[in-house]
Design a protein around this motif. Structure first.
Motif, PDB file in Angstrom:
ATOM      1  N   UNK A   8      11.321  63.540 -30.619  1.00 21.57           N
ATOM      2  CA  UNK A   8      10.694  64.293 -29.545  1.00 21.57           C
ATOM      3  C   UNK A   8      11.567  64.542 -28.328  1.00 21.57           C
ATOM      4  N   UNK A   9      12.754  63.963 -28.321  1.00 26.64           N
ATOM      5  CA  UNK A   9      13.635  64.201 -27.184  1.00 26.64           C
ATOM      6  C   UNK A   9      14.182  65.614 -27.189  1.00 26.64           C
ATOM      7  N   UNK A  10      14.858  65.966 -26.103  1.00 25.75           N
ATOM      8  CA  UNK A  10      15.444  67.292 -26.023  1.00 25.75           C
ATOM      9  C   UNK A  10      15.821  67.646 -24.607  1.00 25.75           C
ATOM     10  N   UNK A  11      16.082  68.929 -24.408  1.00 28.07           N
ATOM     11  CA  UNK A  11      16.463  69.467 -23.099  1.00 28.07           C
ATOM     12  C   UNK A  11      15.264  70.181 -22.497  1.00 28.07           C
ATOM     13  N   UNK A  12      14.981  69.865 -21.244  1.00 24.90           N
ATOM     14  CA  UNK A  12      13.840  70.465 -20.570  1.00 24.90           C
ATOM     15  C   UNK A  12      14.208  70.708 -19.114  1.00 24.90           C
ATOM     16  N   UNK A  13      13.588  71.689 -18.506  1.00 26.38           N
ATOM     17  CA  UNK A  13      13.843  71.968 -17.089  1.00 26.38           C
ATOM     18  C   UNK A  13      13.041  71.029 -16.205  1.00 26.38           C
ATOM     19  N   UNK A  14      13.481  70.873 -14.988  1.00 24.34           N
ATOM     20  CA  UNK A  14      12.749  70.084 -13.997  1.00 24.34           C
ATOM     21  C   UNK A  14      11.305  70.577 -13.912  1.00 24.34           C
ATOM     22  N   UNK A  15      10.393  69.613 -13.931  1.00 25.79           N
ATOM     23  CA  UNK A  15       8.978  69.932 -13.895  1.00 25.79           C
ATOM     24  C   UNK A  15       8.344  70.095 -15.251  1.00 25.79           C
ATOM     25  N   UNK A  17       7.693  69.121 -19.509  1.00 21.24           N
ATOM     26  CA  UNK A  17       7.073  68.003 -20.206  1.00 21.24           C
ATOM     27  C   UNK A  17       7.697  67.819 -21.589  1.00 21.24           C
ATOM     28  N   UNK A  18       7.653  66.596 -22.053  1.00 18.77           N
ATOM     29  CA  UNK A  18       8.053  66.255 -23.415  1.00 18.77           C
ATOM     30  C   UNK A  18       7.145  65.138 -23.897  1.00 18.77           C
ATOM     31  N   UNK A  19       6.961  65.068 -25.210  1.00 17.01           N
ATOM     32  CA  UNK A  19       6.252  63.939 -25.798  1.00 17.01           C
ATOM     33  C   UNK A  19       7.153  63.272 -26.821  1.00 17.01           C
ATOM     34  N   UNK A  20       7.416  61.994 -26.570  1.00 15.03           N
ATOM     35  CA  UNK A  20       8.213  61.203 -27.495  1.00 15.03           C
ATOM     36  C   UNK A  20       7.292  60.446 -28.444  1.00 15.03           C
ATOM     37  N   UNK A  21       7.769  60.269 -29.659  1.00 13.73           N
ATOM     38  CA  UNK A  21       7.035  59.490 -30.655  1.00 13.73           C
ATOM     39  C   UNK A  21       7.900  58.343 -31.153  1.00 13.73           C
ATOM     40  N   UNK A  22       7.258  57.250 -31.490  1.00 14.16           N
ATOM     41  CA  UNK A  22       7.941  56.097 -32.069  1.00 14.16           C
ATOM     42  C   UNK A  22       7.101  55.638 -33.255  1.00 14.16           C
ATOM     43  N   UNK A  23       7.593  55.910 -34.447  1.00 16.59           N
ATOM     44  CA  UNK A  23       6.854  55.596 -35.666  1.00 16.59           C
ATOM     45  C   UNK A  23       7.421  54.346 -36.318  1.00 16.59           C
ATOM     46  N   UNK A  24       6.553  53.394 -36.594  1.00 18.85           N
ATOM     47  CA  UNK A  24       6.964  52.141 -37.236  1.00 18.85           C
ATOM     48  C   UNK A  24       6.616  52.177 -38.715  1.00 18.85           C
ATOM     49  N   UNK A  79       3.273  56.835 -28.542  1.00 21.34           N
ATOM     50  CA  UNK A  79       3.717  58.066 -27.915  1.00 21.34           C
ATOM     51  C   UNK A  79       4.034  57.814 -26.449  1.00 21.34           C
ATOM     52  N   UNK A  80       4.914  58.636 -25.915  1.00 25.82           N
ATOM     53  CA  UNK A  80       5.180  58.641 -24.478  1.00 25.82           C
ATOM     54  C   UNK A  80       5.107  60.098 -24.031  1.00 25.82           C
ATOM     55  N   UNK A  81       4.027  60.436 -23.369  1.00 27.07           N
ATOM     56  CA  UNK A  81       3.871  61.776 -22.804  1.00 27.07           C
ATOM     57  C   UNK A  81       4.511  61.786 -21.429  1.00 27.07           C
ATOM     58  N   UNK A  82       5.490  62.652 -21.258  1.00 20.91           N
ATOM     59  CA  UNK A  82       6.232  62.702 -20.002  1.00 20.91           C
ATOM     60  C   UNK A  82       5.986  64.054 -19.342  1.00 20.91           C
ATOM     61  N   UNK A  83       5.557  64.014 -18.110  1.00 22.55           N
ATOM     62  CA  UNK A  83       5.267  65.240 -17.367  1.00 22.55           C
ATOM     63  C   UNK A  83       6.015  65.198 -16.041  1.00 22.55           C
ATOM     64  N   UNK A  84       6.076  66.350 -15.387  1.00 20.95           N
ATOM     65  CA  UNK A  84       6.752  66.462 -14.088  1.00 20.95           C
ATOM     66  C   UNK A  84       8.127  65.826 -14.147  1.00 20.95           C
ATOM     67  N   UNK A  85       8.872  66.160 -15.175  1.00 23.00           N
ATOM     68  CA  UNK A  85      10.172  65.536 -15.387  1.00 23.00           C
ATOM     69  C   UNK A  85      11.167  65.917 -14.300  1.00 23.00           C
ATOM     70  N   UNK A  86      12.028  64.963 -13.983  1.00 22.04           N
ATOM     71  CA  UNK A  86      13.040  65.113 -12.946  1.00 22.04           C
ATOM     72  C   UNK A  86      14.417  64.875 -13.560  1.00 22.04           C
ATOM     73  N   UNK A 114      17.562  61.280 -27.082  1.00 19.64           N
ATOM     74  CA  UNK A 114      18.104  61.763 -25.813  1.00 19.64           C
ATOM     75  C   UNK A 114      17.119  62.692 -25.117  1.00 19.64           C
ATOM     76  N   UNK A 115      16.903  62.434 -23.855  1.00 21.75           N
ATOM     77  CA  UNK A 115      16.121  63.329 -22.998  1.00 21.75           C
ATOM     78  C   UNK A 115      17.029  63.800 -21.873  1.00 21.75           C
TER      79      UNK A 115
END
Length: 119
Positions: A8-15, A17-24, A79-86, A114-115
């Motif tokens: 779920x990582x990647x390149x995103x602009x300021x502000x 969102x991304x959602x990361x997943x961790x599967x066991x 999951x890790x939902x990330x918003x308002x990224x800086x 990588x985020x």
């Protein structure tokens, strides 16, 4: 043996969102706690969010109110939902899980994702 795989990582602009997943996967009876850590270049790996099997959560101040950790027990996925990224959120993000398999407890790390947040 237990394997954790982040995605779920990647390149995103300021502000953005991304959602990361961790599967066991593997020999898992239960996942007791799962945490997300991150490591920026030249800095130590630090824990940013934790969730227990019961759903209790904890966040470091820098991500509180912007990031949300959640757990799907049926899928053994966190999951890790990330918003308002800086830009300062740019880092490699790792998950870590404490897992019970029979009578044994073990900790496992994922390989990281990588985020990158552009200004």
């Amino acid at each position: 043996q237990v394997q954790l795989v982040e995605s779920g990582g990647g390149l995103v602009q300021t502000g953005g969102s991304l959602r990361l997943s961790c599967a066991a996967s593997g020999s898992i009876d239960s996942i007791l706690t799962t945490a997300w850590f991150r490591q920026a270049p030249g800095k130590q790996r630090t824990r940013i969010a934790t969730i227990t099997s019961g759903g209790s959560t904890n966040y470091t101040d820098s991500v509180k109110a912007r990031f949300t950790i959640s757990l799907d027990n049926a899928k053994n996925t966190v999951y890790l939902q990330m918003s308002s990224l800086k830009p300062e959120d740019t880092a490699i993000y790792y998950c870590y899980a404490t897992i019970r398999s029979g009578a044994a407890l073990s900790g496992s790390w994922g390989q990281g994702t990588q985020v990158t947040v552009s200004a």
